[in-house]
Design an enzyme around this catalytic site. Sequence first.
Site, mmCIF file in Angstrom:
data_model
loop_
_atom_site.group_PDB
_atom_site.id
_atom_site.type_symbol
_atom_site.label_atom_id
_atom_site.label_comp_id
_atom_site.label_asym_id
_atom_site.label_seq_id
_atom_site.Cartn_x
_atom_site.Cartn_y
_atom_site.Cartn_z
ATOM 1 C CG ASN A 175 -3.123 -8.047 -18.215
ATOM 2 O OD1 ASN A 175 -2.939 -8.170 -19.420
ATOM 3 N ND2 ASN A 175 -3.874 -7.089 -17.699
ATOM 4 C CG HIS A 212 -14.503 -1.628 -12.697
ATOM 5 N ND1 HIS A 212 -13.231 -1.821 -13.122
ATOM 6 C CD2 HIS A 212 -14.699 -2.510 -11.698
ATOM 7 C CE1 HIS A 212 -12.678 -2.796 -12.422
ATOM 8 N NE2 HIS A 212 -13.558 -3.237 -11.546
ATOM 9 N NE ARG A 223 -12.462 -0.005 -9.820
ATOM 10 C CZ ARG A 223 -11.394 -0.470 -10.468
ATOM 11 N NH1 ARG A 223 -10.701 -1.484 -9.980
ATOM 12 N NH2 ARG A 223 -11.028 0.060 -11.625
ATOM 13 C CE1 TYR A 243 -6.197 -0.061 -12.284
ATOM 14 C CE2 TYR A 243 -7.730 0.695 -10.597
ATOM 15 C CZ TYR A 243 -7.303 -0.267 -11.490
ATOM 16 O OH TYR A 243 -8.005 -1.430 -11.609
ATOM 17 C CG ASP A 278 -8.065 -0.822 -7.180
ATOM 18 O OD1 ASP A 278 -7.155 -0.746 -6.329
ATOM 19 O OD2 ASP A 278 -8.067 -1.659 -8.111
ATOM 20 C CG HIS A 281 -4.147 -0.276 -9.195
ATOM 21 N ND1 HIS A 281 -3.020 -0.418 -9.971
ATOM 22 C CD2 HIS A 281 -4.955 -1.306 -9.538
ATOM 23 C CE1 HIS A 281 -3.156 -1.475 -10.766
ATOM 24 N NE2 HIS A 281 -4.318 -2.039 -10.511
ATOM 25 C CD GLU A 312 -9.189 -3.573 -5.581
ATOM 26 O OE1 GLU A 312 -10.399 -3.295 -5.720
ATOM 27 O OE2 GLU A 312 -8.506 -4.062 -6.489
ATOM 28 C CD GLU A 318 -5.862 -6.186 -8.262
ATOM 29 O OE1 GLU A 318 -7.058 -5.949 -8.019
ATOM 30 O OE2 GLU A 318 -5.228 -5.609 -9.152
ATOM 31 N NE ARG A 353 -9.288 -6.754 -5.160
ATOM 32 C CZ ARG A 353 -10.099 -6.902 -6.207
ATOM 33 N NH1 ARG A 353 -11.339 -7.284 -6.029
ATOM 34 N NH2 ARG A 353 -9.667 -6.676 -7.435
ATOM 35 C CG HIS A 406 -8.328 -9.460 -9.765
ATOM 36 N ND1 HIS A 406 -7.176 -9.864 -10.381
ATOM 37 C CD2 HIS A 406 -8.646 -8.267 -10.301
ATOM 38 C CE1 HIS A 406 -6.803 -8.954 -11.251
ATOM 39 N NE2 HIS A 406 -7.671 -7.964 -11.224
ATOM 40 C CG ASP A 443 -6.332 -9.074 -16.037
ATOM 41 O OD1 ASP A 443 -7.132 -8.170 -15.778
ATOM 42 O OD2 ASP A 443 -5.476 -9.465 -15.224
ATOM 43 C CD GLU A 495 -12.358 -6.289 -10.219
ATOM 44 O OE1 GLU A 495 -11.512 -7.042 -9.691
ATOM 45 O OE2 GLU A 495 -12.043 -5.242 -10.812
ATOM 46 C CD1 TRP A 511 -0.091 2.098 -13.826
ATOM 47 C CD2 TRP A 511 -0.773 -0.018 -13.560
ATOM 48 N NE1 TRP A 511 -1.288 1.973 -14.468
ATOM 49 C CE2 TRP A 511 -1.730 0.682 -14.316
ATOM 50 C CE3 TRP A 511 -0.989 -1.367 -13.254
ATOM 51 C CZ2 TRP A 511 -2.905 0.088 -14.796
ATOM 52 C CZ3 TRP A 511 -2.139 -1.962 -13.723
ATOM 53 C CH2 TRP A 511 -3.098 -1.247 -14.494
HETATM 54 O O1 KDG Z 1 -3.963 -7.035 -14.838
HETATM 55 C C1 KDG Z 1 -4.101 -6.015 -13.916
HETATM 56 C C2 KDG Z 1 -5.564 -5.699 -13.695
HETATM 57 O O2 KDG Z 1 -6.309 -6.856 -13.520
HETATM 58 C C3 KDG Z 1 -5.751 -4.810 -12.494
HETATM 59 O O3 KDG Z 1 -5.151 -3.579 -12.725
HETATM 60 C C4 KDG Z 1 -7.218 -4.612 -12.232
HETATM 61 O O4 KDG Z 1 -6.761 -3.661 -10.094
HETATM 62 C C5 KDG Z 1 -7.524 -4.205 -10.843
HETATM 63 C C6 KDG Z 1 -8.858 -4.487 -10.381
HETATM 64 O O5 KDG Z 1 -9.104 -4.243 -9.207
HETATM 65 O O6 KDG Z 1 -9.679 -4.956 -11.164
HETATM 66 MG MG MG Z 2 -7.450 -3.789 -8.070
#
Ligand code: KDG
Ligand code: MG
Length: 402
Positions: A38, A123, A148, A160, A210, A212, A236, A262, A283, A312, A316, A339, A402
């Site tokens: 991605n 999600h 989630r 996020y 998550d 993140h 996560e 991930e 993951r 994951h 993407d 997921e 991020w």
């Molecule tokens: O490309 C980044 C995403 O796949 C990511 O931000 C998604 O954290 C993610 C998740 O747990 O699905």
């Molecule tokens: Mg994630």
Amino acid sequence: MSKIERVEVFVASPGRTFVTLRITTDDGVTGLGDATLNGRELAVASYLRDHLVPLLIGKDPARIEDMWQYLYRGAYWRRGPVTMTAIAAVDTALWDIKGKTAGLPVYQLLGGHSRDGVLVYSHASGTDVPSLLDDVQRYLELGYKAVRAQAAVPDVGGTYGVRKGKVYEPAATELPDEQPWDTEAYLGFAPTYLEAVRERFGFGFHLLHDVHHRLTPIEAARFGKSVEACRLFWMEDPTPAENQEAFRLIRQHTTTPIAVGEVMNSIWDVQHLITEQLIDYVRTTVVHAGGITHLRRIFDLAALYQVRTGSHGATDLSPVSMAAAVHLDISVPNFGIQEHMGHPDEAAEVFRTGVTFADGMLHPSEEPGLGVEYDEKAAERFPYQQRYLPVARRLDGSVHDW
Ligand code: KDG
Ligand code: MG
């Protein structure tokens, strides 16, 4: 012996960008691999087109392990998301070919069913707590047994995981969207909505969250402790994982289970997390961690340490990756959860997948190979569109994870 005759790399954006590899043998068997990274898609497309395709032509497609070793060790330069995604695409396509040649779905080549279906989580999100609760209800009504939950931190923005359209798509702008982040506001708010979800819907389903990568280890410890009563399935990516040792501190403070991986690309990136039992779920994925061959190696290491899988599966990861994931998930002994986010509607015009959803679980296709087809004519209707993931900045303007 059959030989690899043609190798094609497709870059298309049916609702979002996917890079797809197709290998064709001289006896006409085709295999697909996902090569999507991605926001850095063209780097992998070039790695494949400019560096791997010339190595593949004329080779024996049956020698999957040997090809993996050749591409990994033969590069001299090791690991990293671009290399491992490119190798993954080749590896996945070769498993697809092997399945078609044997007349068996890939999971049968991996040892067959270890379970009846693949438990998935979806999600739920909301711009506030009531809309999050409505969304959780929607997923429970759809039959999901694991959800989630993410909600926008009031007055801050940039949180996020909050969906705007039908599926959550963070890579939505031509250049990175710079989003604000306030750790204290998040730490104060997130436990309250996770509690609200449990209060309203009880404990009869799995609840995930998550973080993140946004907390320091001690902040993550505080967060994990503060949500223990919610009995999360996992928190996560509580802190960035380049420093694997950081998770020891989190572990010392909380029984909230931890999932990481991930953004990791190899067994070495998760080695200490697994062998020192610093996480509960790994993951890593087929597409970003070297394909079915390497991911199975990671999962086998994890099994020795009672770490379960939780791959994951965001938007993407193309339908090719998702199919490969389900073949692996159904066969490995230490599967945890998968997921499952789905894709924009346009993706279904390009990919035809045999993966099915029923009663909160995914099921693999019974067709030989992965059970996915790619329509390159349809893909031509969706030319590549440049999209970046967002970048987070703290309220003082400095860059955050991020
Ligand atoms: O490309 C980044 C995403 O796949 C990511 O931000 C998604 O954290 C993610 C998740 O747990 O699905
Ligand atoms: Mg994630």
